[in-house]
Every structure is written in C-alpha cells, then in structure tokens.
Scaffold this motif. Structure first.
Motif, PDB file in Angstrom:
ATOM      1  N   SER A   1      -1.441  16.243  -2.748  1.00  0.00           N
ATOM      2  CA  SER A   1      -1.482  16.936  -1.520  1.00  0.00           C
ATOM      3  C   SER A   1      -2.572  15.764  -0.674  1.00  0.00           C
ATOM      4  N   VAL A   2      -2.871  14.880  -1.676  1.00  0.00           N
ATOM      5  CA  VAL A   2      -4.359  13.687  -0.649  1.00  0.00           C
ATOM      6  C   VAL A   2      -3.144  13.034  -0.456  1.00  0.00           C
ATOM      7  N   GLY A   3      -1.958  12.777  -0.498  1.00  0.00           N
ATOM      8  CA  GLY A   3      -1.144  11.074  -0.384  1.00  0.00           C
ATOM      9  C   GLY A   3      -1.597  10.139  -1.294  1.00  0.00           C
ATOM     10  N   LEU A   4      -1.454  10.774  -3.066  1.00  0.00           N
ATOM     11  CA  LEU A   4      -1.674   9.978  -3.919  1.00  0.00           C
ATOM     12  C   LEU A   4      -0.527   9.585  -4.528  1.00  0.00           C
ATOM     13  N   SER A   5       1.057   9.462  -3.662  1.00  0.00           N
ATOM     14  CA  SER A   5       2.121   9.249  -4.339  1.00  0.00           C
ATOM     15  C   SER A   5       2.071   8.340  -5.566  1.00  0.00           C
ATOM     16  N   ARG A   6       1.389   7.161  -6.030  1.00  0.00           N
ATOM     17  CA  ARG A   6       1.615   6.909  -7.571  1.00  0.00           C
ATOM     18  C   ARG A   6       0.962   7.434  -8.583  1.00  0.00           C
ATOM     19  N   VAL A   7       0.193   7.853  -8.160  1.00  0.00           N
ATOM     20  CA  VAL A   7      -1.138   9.013  -8.886  1.00  0.00           C
ATOM     21  C   VAL A   7      -0.030  10.206  -9.589  1.00  0.00           C
ATOM     22  N   GLN A   8       0.559  10.547  -8.075  1.00  0.00           N
ATOM     23  CA  GLN A   8       1.620  12.105  -8.254  1.00  0.00           C
ATOM     24  C   GLN A   8       2.877  11.981  -9.283  1.00  0.00           C
ATOM     25  N   ARG A   9       3.370  10.476  -9.081  1.00  0.00           N
ATOM     26  CA  ARG A   9       4.832   9.300  -9.801  1.00  0.00           C
ATOM     27  C   ARG A   9       4.303  10.225 -11.156  1.00  0.00           C
ATOM     28  N   ILE A  10       3.465   8.838 -11.533  1.00  0.00           N
ATOM     29  CA  ILE A  10       2.537   9.026 -13.272  1.00  0.00           C
ATOM     30  C   ILE A  10       2.137  11.002 -13.810  1.00  0.00           C
ATOM     31  N   ALA A  11       1.658  11.834 -12.312  1.00  0.00           N
ATOM     32  CA  ALA A  11       1.531  12.634 -13.144  1.00  0.00           C
ATOM     33  C   ALA A  11       3.042  13.487 -13.408  1.00  0.00           C
ATOM     34  N   ASN A  12       4.194  13.140 -12.713  1.00  0.00           N
ATOM     35  CA  ASN A  12       5.264  13.576 -12.598  1.00  0.00           C
ATOM     36  C   ASN A  12       6.162  13.475 -14.094  1.00  0.00           C
ATOM     37  N   GLN A  13       5.826  12.151 -14.655  1.00  0.00           N
ATOM     38  CA  GLN A  13       6.127  11.316 -15.393  1.00  0.00           C
ATOM     39  C   GLN A  13       5.702  12.460 -16.696  1.00  0.00           C
TER      40      GLN A  13
ATOM     41  N   LEU B   1       0.501  -0.778  -0.430  1.00  0.00           N
ATOM     42  CA  LEU B   1       0.062  -0.423   0.314  1.00  0.00           C
ATOM     43  C   LEU B   1       0.647   1.389  -0.023  1.00  0.00           C
ATOM     44  N   THR B   2       1.748   1.203   0.720  1.00  0.00           N
ATOM     45  CA  THR B   2       3.044   2.213   0.741  1.00  0.00           C
ATOM     46  C   THR B   2       3.299   2.608  -1.173  1.00  0.00           C
ATOM     47  N   THR B   3       2.930   2.006  -1.702  1.00  0.00           N
ATOM     48  CA  THR B   3       3.638   1.972  -2.840  1.00  0.00           C
ATOM     49  C   THR B   3       2.157   2.478  -3.742  1.00  0.00           C
ATOM     50  N   ILE B   4       1.584   3.456  -3.313  1.00  0.00           N
ATOM     51  CA  ILE B   4       0.800   4.096  -3.581  1.00  0.00           C
ATOM     52  C   ILE B   4      -0.424   5.482  -3.034  1.00  0.00           C
ATOM     53  N   LEU B   5      -0.226   4.853  -1.893  1.00  0.00           N
ATOM     54  CA  LEU B   5      -0.015   5.980  -0.494  1.00  0.00           C
ATOM     55  C   LEU B   5       0.977   6.598  -0.360  1.00  0.00           C
ATOM     56  N   ASP B   6       1.346   7.302   0.268  1.00  0.00           N
ATOM     57  CA  ASP B   6       1.666   8.841   0.805  1.00  0.00           C
ATOM     58  C   ASP B   6       1.138   8.583   2.410  1.00  0.00           C
ATOM     59  N   MET B   7       1.731   6.906   2.741  1.00  0.00           N
ATOM     60  CA  MET B   7       1.140   6.607   4.611  1.00  0.00           C
ATOM     61  C   MET B   7       2.082   8.232   5.268  1.00  0.00           C
ATOM     62  N   ASP B   8       2.824   8.633   5.302  1.00  0.00           N
ATOM     63  CA  ASP B   8       3.260   9.396   6.764  1.00  0.00           C
ATOM     64  C   ASP B   8       2.761  10.576   6.283  1.00  0.00           C
ATOM     65  N   LEU B   9       2.069  11.071   5.179  1.00  0.00           N
ATOM     66  CA  LEU B   9       1.923  11.732   5.153  1.00  0.00           C
ATOM     67  C   LEU B   9      -0.049  12.039   5.350  1.00  0.00           C
ATOM     68  N   LEU B  10      -0.500  11.063   4.596  1.00  0.00           N
ATOM     69  CA  LEU B  10      -2.045  10.787   5.368  1.00  0.00           C
ATOM     70  C   LEU B  10      -1.857  10.552   7.033  1.00  0.00           C
ATOM     71  N   GLN B  11      -0.790   9.557   7.736  1.00  0.00           N
ATOM     72  CA  GLN B  11      -0.760   9.773   8.756  1.00  0.00           C
ATOM     73  C   GLN B  11      -1.052  11.036   9.652  1.00  0.00           C
ATOM     74  N   MET B  12      -0.228  11.727   8.865  1.00  0.00           N
ATOM     75  CA  MET B  12       0.254  12.821   9.476  1.00  0.00           C
ATOM     76  C   MET B  12      -1.311  14.179   9.746  1.00  0.00           C
ATOM     77  N   LEU B  13      -1.575  14.088   8.617  1.00  0.00           N
ATOM     78  CA  LEU B  13      -2.635  14.965   8.535  1.00  0.00           C
ATOM     79  C   LEU B  13      -3.912  14.300   8.625  1.00  0.00           C
ATOM     80  N   VAL B  14      -4.488  12.782   9.147  1.00  0.00           N
ATOM     81  CA  VAL B  14      -5.501  12.099   9.963  1.00  0.00           C
ATOM     82  C   VAL B  14      -5.070  12.682  11.101  1.00  0.00           C
ATOM     83  N   ASP B  15      -3.893  12.877  11.969  1.00  0.00           N
ATOM     84  CA  ASP B  15      -3.390  13.097  13.182  1.00  0.00           C
ATOM     85  C   ASP B  15      -3.749  14.991  13.740  1.00  0.00           C
TER      86      ASP B  15
END
Length: 784
Positions: free
Chosen positions: A730-742, A666-680
């Motif tokens: 900004s919402v922790g979608l790290s894989r979407v972010q990586r593909i968009a960066n490509q 799951l960590t490959t598609i979501l930025d778990m650290d960011l999401l957990q920080m946002l939730v907290d």
C-alpha cells in the motif's frame, strides 16, 4: 340321587309306579279293587256273623264304595302327586346340594390355594419389607455419604476456584456457542471485566477484531477436530500492556461424552520471548561482530597474501624465498582460521551451504600439498603425497570446503609432529551410477592421541589433555567443523591413533563424476578497462598489481562518489566494487549506477571480506558476482572467464535483451508507478502520513514475525508476512512486498530451509527501502 337305587323308599317307588302306569288306569283299577274288596268284605262279615247275605247289603256297599272311592282316589292321587313333587324337589335339592358340595370342594380348594398364595404373599411382603428396610438404611447411608461428598465437593470446588484464581496463568472456558462461561482473575485483569460481566459475551465483544478473529478461528478448529491445539499470540490487557501468551485450548466433555465447550489455558511467555529476542539479537550482533572482524582482519591479510605471493614470483635468494614462503603459508593459515570462525557462526545459524564446482582431484591435491609443504619445511618434516590411480579426472565438489577440511587435518598433523613425516594419499573406488567414493588419508608420526580421548576430538572446543600436546595450542573448533562439513557432504571421517606413534585420519566422500569440462585455469580475456573501487591503499596496491599482471587496465576510485563520477565520465568493461566504503556502501553505489543507466552492459563484481553473506544476497542487490578477500588469482580468473569468455549477443538483439538480468534500480525496490499515482491523487502529505504509519507499525510486525518464527509457528509467520505484504504494497515498497510474499508461501517445499534467510533479508530490505522511499519523497518535494 337316582330312583333305581336300593335306598329309594316304598312310597317313592309306589309314586314312580303310579306315574308309569298312569293315574286314570290306576284309579279305575283302584275303584274296581276297592269295589271287590268291599263286596268281598261285606260278604265275609255277613257270613262270619251268620247273617243272611242280602243283595241290598251289596248295593249299600257298592254305593258306599262309589261315594268314598273318588275321595280316597283323590287323596291318593294328590298324595302321589305331592310325593312325586317332593321327589322331584328332593332331586333338585340333592342336585343343588351336590353342586353346592362340588362348589364347596372347589371353593375349598381355591381357598386353600388362596391361603397358600396369601401365605406366600405374606412371606414375600415380609421379605420385601425387610428389603425395603435394608434399602431405606442404604438410602439413608447414601444420603449421608452424598451429603458428605457434596460437602467435600464444595470444599474442593472452593479450593479449586482458589487455585484457579491464584494461578498466574490465564484460564477461561466457553460453551458450544462460543460464549464465555467462566474465567479466573488473570482473565478478569486482561479483559477488564469481572466474571459476571464476561458471562455470555463472545470474543468479538471482548477482544480487538483481529485478535477476536484469530481466537475464534482457533476455537473453531478445536470444536471441529475435538483435538487440543496450542498457539501463541499477543494479548492486550485492559491497562494497555501487551503480553505474549502461549495458549492451550482443549475440548471438555461431561461424563456421558457430550461436549460442553472448550477450556483455554494461557501462559505468559513474554519474558521468554524477550529472552529469545535478546538471544537472537545477541546472535545477530555476534554475526555482525564476526563480519566486522572478518572484514577488518582480512583487509591486512589480503595485503600479506597478495604481496607475499607476488614477492615469491620475483627474483629472490633462497633464504629470502623461504622467508616469503613462510609469510605466505602463515597468512594462508590465518585465513583458514578465519574460515573456521565464519563457518562456526554459520553452523550456529544453520546457514552452512555447499557450492559444488568441477574440480580436478589431482590438481587440487598438488595445490594443497604445495602450501602444506611450506609449513612442513619450517619444522624439517617430510610431506609425502600419494595419488593412487585410477582416480576420477573431474568431480563435482565444494572445493573450498574440502580444502578447509584437509587443511585443518594436515595443519594439525604438522603442528603435533615434531619429527618424521606427514603423508596425504588420495584414492577412489570404481564409479557406480557416476558416483565414486573418494578417500583421503592423512597420517603423521606425531605424539598421537590417547585411546580414551579419540572419541572426543570432534566435539566443539575440545582439546586433548596430554603433556606432549602442550607445545601446540589451538581453538578446538577445527576438527568439530570438519566433522560437520563431512556430514554435510554425506561422507564419513574416522580416526585411529597410538600415543607416541602417530595419528591416521581417513575421510570418505561420495563424489559425483563430472561430465562438464573443468573451467579453464587460464585467463581467457585481457585488455579490460576496469574500475577498481577500494578505499584501503594496501588492498588497492595488491589488487591493481594482480590485475595489471593479468593484462588488464585498471582505474582506481577510493570513495563511492568518486566511483560514480568516474562511471559517469568513462565507460568501463568491468567494475570491481568494495562493499564498505567511507562515504556509502557498495550497494548504494550499485543502485545509483543502475538508476542512472551508467552500467547497462557493464558487470559489477563485489569485493568483500564479509563472507557471512551468501552470494545470492549480493546478486539481489545489483551485483553480477562476488570475489572474497583476500583476493585469489584463481578466483579472479574464474569470474573473468565466466563474465567475458561467452560469445557476444547476436546482432540485432534489442537493448533490453542485452541488459544484464541482475540490473537493479530504484524501480526494483519501489513501485514507482503506484507512488507517483498516490502523490498525484491523494497528495504527498497523505503519502508521507501513510508511510509514517507503516514505519511505526513495522517494528511490531517484525517483532511478532520473529517471535512466531522462533516458536516454529509456520501459520503465524505466514499470517504476519501476509500482513506485512499488504501494508508494504500500500506504500509502494515492492521489494519488501516480494520478500514478504516469499515468506507467506508456507507450502514452499524448502520453506523451513530458507525462511530464516528471507526474514533477515526482509529486515534489511525494510530498513534500506524505507530510507530510499523517504529519499524519493524528499526529492519530490525539492522538484515541487
């Protein structure tokens, strides 16, 4: 007049004499002469009269002379003086008269000159007057013409304004300061402002900020380069409608070449873009349909090929062996037809690629001949195979594509030959820089192709219209695909034919001589504990029989959840995972296994009938390799050897180094650290609201991205991808972010070759990862 001239009077000469001689001297002389004259006269008179000359008479004469002489002398002196004065005055008068005469002559000459000049000026003035009159006439005519031109210009201006206002296109113009200077009715409708209200406003006063910034940047480019540009953008009308416009901006100048500003013309392309989107969707739907059909048809085909192949290895009578061989060859033929259909779709989407591998030309030719021989035997035809030495032992080539090319041509040769033979020969030229030109020649003794049809046979869907060809039908795509594959390999394909005598195909391919050893055709590993995840009984039976025959131990799971449960209970050496399962996808299974660290050292190999996707897509979703259905023994051996024939990692290497690089969780598609920080920090509700905003905007982002890509507007694609990248991050979608960066890296050397795949990948990731994000948020809610 000079005094010495003969015209001088005696008085003047006398006066000059007196003046030269002297007045006193002359006076004395005159007195003396008078005295003598008087004395002499008196004497003569006295003598003539007979009188006595008396001295007294002389005395009286002298006295009388002395008394009268001074007065006479005075008189003559004055007379001489007056005469001299008169002469002097006369000279002055004469001199003045001379000067006056000379002046009169000069003045006369000057007067004559002035008269001539005056006459000339009068003549010039006359001509000037005539010219002035002509100019006045021309001016009057010009004024009249200008009046007519102005009237015509007013009519044309009115007509032009009517045309501009009646135009369905958006038209406006702005000055050098970027302020609106005029527009047409469509622009008024779009902005919700009249032309008078728009005058003097800037784009920032009219458009939304993002659009205004984009418009200003485009306008600035026009003004900096003095060149027109064309771009496409969405515009929102005052009534809330969004329309897609193709904008053309051009600089405009006055007659002296001074730039006045820029003109903008916008054509509403919404319907075209919608049609393109519909066509794109139809193409996507077609691809999905082909993928589905491929999966559904390859599933039973997998059983036919596998079981018929295994049956051929059992003890059968000659008749049974021939029957099974026919079944096997027919299944192979059907599989190649599927491949043609799949490749046709890939050609439409420019996704056909080559996968080079080390191939033995001799083994390759013999393997292909063995299958074609089965088809030839069914028609009592002879198959002749010739391998012309010297032949490179190993070459690098896409064996699958080469097999497909030769299969199509050989299959057609068998199909259109009623008697005689079909031949296949292979030869090669001497290598040059490790490149050898390999030639495959396929000849038959069939019905042949009419000469006028030869140049058309490589056209898509084209079939030769000949009475002798009616016995054999086809799709008309095989040879067209062969031609494009040969072109992709930088080769050449030629055909010659004679009706009733047969056809000859010649394929020349420049192939790299391989310096790598050929992968072993024998399985290098046995005794593997394999979990086979497959939901179709027929496929399970074929795959299990093949694997066990190769010396492996096989455990079977029919659903995704069953596979997860078995993986939790048992450590396997390998998982063969079907992608389409009844309860979840194989990708979901792989994601769960990685997330729970159940497959840290266990490779996962996808089993799929969907050959639409590329191998990299499976690797990016947690797979270590992929095997296409129908399952081929050679492919199984190849994958197993690649995964297990390498030496084990050195002792002492840490656990992270032994973990496969392709392990995804799951960590490959979501930025778990960011999401957990946002939730907290901001709370789960705020995170959900942010995700909801992204989910609502995502379709619009993707639509604009796809439309810009359809228009080949790299800058717009990159800009939209940059927007998606920022929003996804900004919402922790790290894989979407990586593909968009490509996608936003427009300077990538192979950007155009890959961007369509990246966009498809982005669409799939967007859908899948948003669901994963919602699932994660729901789990957080349960935990709370």
């Amino acid at each position: 007049m000079h005094s010495d001239t003969p015209n001088d009077s005696w008085a003047i000469r006398f006066a000059q004499f007196v003046q030269r001689f002297g007045t006193i001297k002359l006076s004395v002389l005159f007195v003396v002469l008078t005295l003598f004259f008087t004395l002499g006269g008196s004497y003569v008179i006295r003598v003539s009269m007979g009188s006595q000359v008396d001295p007294d008479d002389f005395i009286s004469a002298v006295v009388l002379t002395m008394l009268s002489a001074p007065w006479v002398l005075y008189f003559f002196s004055e007379l001489v003086k007056q005469l001299e004065n008169s002469r002097t005055n006369l000279k002055e008068v004469v001199s003045q008269l001379e000067r006056l005469r000379e002046e009169d002559v000069f003045l006369n000459r000057e007067l004559q000159s002035n008269i001539r000049q005056l006459n000339h000026e009068i003549e010039q003035r006359k001509h000037a007057q005539e010219e002035r009159e002509a100019v006045f006439k021309d001016l009057e005519k010009e004024i009249q013409d200008k009046s007519e031109q102005e009237e015509q210009a007013r009519r044309l201006s009115t007509l032009l304004r009517s045309i501009i206002d009646a135009s369905p296109d958006l038209i406006y113009y702005r000055n050098e300061e970027g302020r609106f200077a005029g527009c047409n009715r469509v622009a008024e409708m779009m902005t919700g402002k009249t032309e008078e209200e728009l005058l003097g406003l800037t784009p920032h006063d009219v458009y939304e900020e993002d659009l205004a910034r984009q418009v200003v940047e485009s306008d600035q480019e026009v003004l900096e380069t003095n060149a027109s540009i064309t771009d496409e953008l969405w515009l929102r009308f005052a009534d809330g409608r969004r329309r897609y416009f193709e904008m053309r901006r051009v600089p405009f100048f006055d007659k002296n070449g001074n730039r006045l500003g820029l003109l903008a013309f916008g054509r509403d392309m919404t319907e075209r873009k919608q049609a393109e989107s519909a066509a794109e969707k139809a193409n996507t739907d077609k691809t999905r349909f082909i993928a589905t059909i491929s999966h559904e048809l390859r599933t039973p085909l997998n059983g036919i090929v596998g079981l018929s192949r295994m049956l051929r290895d059992t003890e059968l009578s000659e008749e049974q062996f021939n029957w099974v061989s026919t079944i096997y060859a027919s299944a192979i033929t059907l599989g190649n037809i599927f491949n043609d259909i799949i490749d046709l779709d890939k050609l439409d989407r420019d996704k056909l690629e080559l996968s080079l591998k080390v191939v033995s030309l001799k083994d390759f030719t013999e393997e292909l001949s063995s299958i074609i021989r089965l088809l030839a035997q069914d028609k009592a035809l002879e198959l002749r195979t010739t391998i012309n030495e010297p032949l490179p032992q190993l070459v690098e080539v896409d064996g699958t594509r080469l097999r497909q090319i030769l299969w199509n041509i050989l299959f057609n040769a068998v199909k259109f030959t009623q008697k005689g033979h079909v031949s296949l020969s292979v030869s090669a030229t001497r290598p040059n820089n490790d490149i050898s030109l390999v030639t495959f020649v396929v000849e038959d003794t069939g019905v042949g192709i009419p000469e006028e049809e030869v140049d058309k046979i490589f056209a898509m869907y084209y079939q030769v219209d000949h009475p002798d060809h009616q016995s054999a039908t086809g799709t008309g795509i095989g040879l067209a695909i062969c031609k494009q594959m040969v072109d992709l390999m930088h080769g050449d394909i030629r055909v010659t034919s004679r009706v009733g005598r047969g056809t000859r195909f010649e394929i020349e391919l420049p192939l790299q001589i391989s310096t790598k050893p050929m992968q072993s055709a024998k399985l290098q590993v046995s005794g593997l504990k394999i979990l086979l995840v497959e939901d179709i009984e027929l496929n399970v039976m074929v795959a299990k029989a093949l694997l066990e025959k190769l010396g492996q131990q096989v455990d079977v799971a029919m659903t995704g959840q069953d596979a997860i449960d078995k993986a939790r209970a048992t450590q396997y050496d390998l998982i063969l995972l079907d992608i389409q399962l009844p309860d979840m996808t194989g990708f979901d299974v792989a994601s769960t296994l990685h997330e729970e660290d159940l497959v840290m050292q266990t490779p996962i190999v996808a089993l799929t009938a969907n050959v639409i996707k590329k191998r990299e897509e499976y690797l990016q979703n947690g797979m270590d390799d992929v095997i296409a259905k129908p399952i081929k023994k050679s492919r199984v051996i190849e994958v197993f050897n690649e995964l297990f024939s390498e030496p084990d990692a050195a002792p002492g290497s840490d656990e992270e180094e032994q973990k496969p690089d392709t392990t995804k969780a799951l960590t490959t598609i979501l930025d778990m650290d960011l999401l957990q920080m946002l939730v907290d920090t901001i709370g789960e509700d705020m995170v959900r609201a942010s995700v909801k905003v992204f989910q609502d905007k995502a379709p619009e982002y993707l639509e604009i991205l796809v439309l810009s890509l359809s228009a080949d507007e790299k800058d717009d694609v990159c800009a939209e991808a940059h927007k998606i990248k920022g929003a996804a991050g900004s919402v922790g979608l790290s894989r979407v972010q990586r593909i968009a960066n490509q996608i936003q890296q427009g300077d990538h050397p192979a950007w155009w070759q890959n961007v369509h795949d990246w966009v498809e990948e982005l669409q799939m990731a967007m859908q899948h990862d948003l669901k994963a994000l919602h699932d994660w948020l729901n789990e957080q809610n349960i935990d709370d």
